[in-house]
Design a protein around this motif. Sequence first.
Motif, short mmCIF file in Angstrom:
data_model
loop_
_atom_site.label_atom_id
_atom_site.label_comp_id
_atom_site.label_asym_id
_atom_site.label_seq_id
_atom_site.Cartn_x
_atom_site.Cartn_y
_atom_site.Cartn_z
N ALA A 171 2.68 14.56 4.69
CA ALA A 171 3.99 13.91 4.81
C ALA A 171 4.48 13.88 6.25
N THR A 172 4.18 14.94 7.00
CA THR A 172 4.67 15.03 8.38
C THR A 172 3.63 14.59 9.40
N ARG A 173 2.42 14.29 8.92
CA ARG A 173 1.29 13.94 9.79
C ARG A 173 1.07 15.02 10.85
N ARG A 227 0.82 -1.19 0.00
CA ARG A 227 0.00 0.00 0.00
C ARG A 227 0.87 1.26 0.00
N THR A 228 0.42 2.28 -0.73
CA THR A 228 1.05 3.58 -0.68
C THR A 228 0.39 4.39 0.41
N THR A 229 1.15 4.95 1.33
CA THR A 229 0.59 5.76 2.40
C THR A 229 1.00 7.21 2.18
N VAL A 230 0.44 8.09 3.02
CA VAL A 230 0.77 9.50 2.90
C VAL A 230 2.27 9.71 3.05
N ASN A 231 2.94 8.87 3.79
CA ASN A 231 4.37 9.05 3.99
C ASN A 231 5.19 8.67 2.77
N ASP A 232 4.57 7.98 1.80
CA ASP A 232 5.29 7.59 0.59
C ASP A 232 5.22 8.66 -0.48
N LEU A 233 4.42 9.71 -0.27
CA LEU A 233 4.22 10.70 -1.31
C LEU A 233 5.39 11.68 -1.33
N PRO A 234 5.62 12.28 -2.51
CA PRO A 234 6.71 13.26 -2.59
C PRO A 234 6.45 14.42 -1.63
N ASN A 235 7.44 14.82 -0.89
CA ASN A 235 7.31 15.93 0.05
C ASN A 235 7.75 17.20 -0.67
#
Length: 287
Positions: free
Chosen positions: A41-43, A2-10
């Motif tokens: 990205a930083t939650r 799964r791709t999570t928010v943390n995997d997205l380009p920052n």
Amino acid sequence: MRTTVNDLPNRATSPAPLHAAGAGSERPVEAAVAALTHAAATRTPCAPVRQYLGTSDIDAAYEVQRRLAQARGTAGARRAGAKIGLTAPVVQRQFGVFQPDFGVLHDDMLYAHTEPLPLGRFLQPRAEGEIAFVLGRDLDRPGPSVADVLRATEFVLPAIEIVDSRIAGWDLAITDTVADNASSGAVVLGTTPYPVAGLDLARVGMTLRREGEAVSHGAGHACLGSPVVAVAWLARELVRREQPLRAGDVVMSGALGPMVPVGGPGRFRLELDGLGEVEAVLEEETK
């Protein structure tokens, strides 16, 4: 995987500066994209992006949403359908936003009945009970009607949406939630399909339970009069924007009752009259 928010380009290494819409060196859409990307990205929730977009430029907010969805696609997520937000009057009153909106569903957002769902992917999660439509045909003709939606629907499923917001404190105007992909998080789908023939979805009763205790009640008529009406509204909007619904799409038709805070690990069970049940299992991530 799964791709999570943390995997997205920052795209932002620090929170976007606060200034009024149109002010400063950054254009409003770019500033909103940067702020929401950094929050995901930083939650860490960000200030409302209406500071850049204002409260009435909905097309600019959808452009922010489009760019964020495009970034998710670049990171490997696949478009899987769409969701409708702000359909139930009780939810509209919760936020003071009195018109529906829509967002994009990606494949990494879809979970099955009882499949563990990591809390770490969310910032401020809330749960709501819905009916999901799974399409067997495209809805790409101009002005699709309720009849077109019924013909195009292969089956419906009970579904729990875990809504989320990258905006601090759920402090929303319509442009905030539109830009933030209609405050999307994840979707838990039931595993028993139900044909729509003979179903009066406006009369379907809903109970959402947390650890067995009822925390939300509602019915199909709370969703723009009927979930079918809500999906027809969405289909028309997406055809108008040249992004029509396609065969195979999952469509979350909107809340049937009040959303409730998740509040930590636990189980939510949705019971829909005549449409079975689905359970969302939210767990802390193990290291």
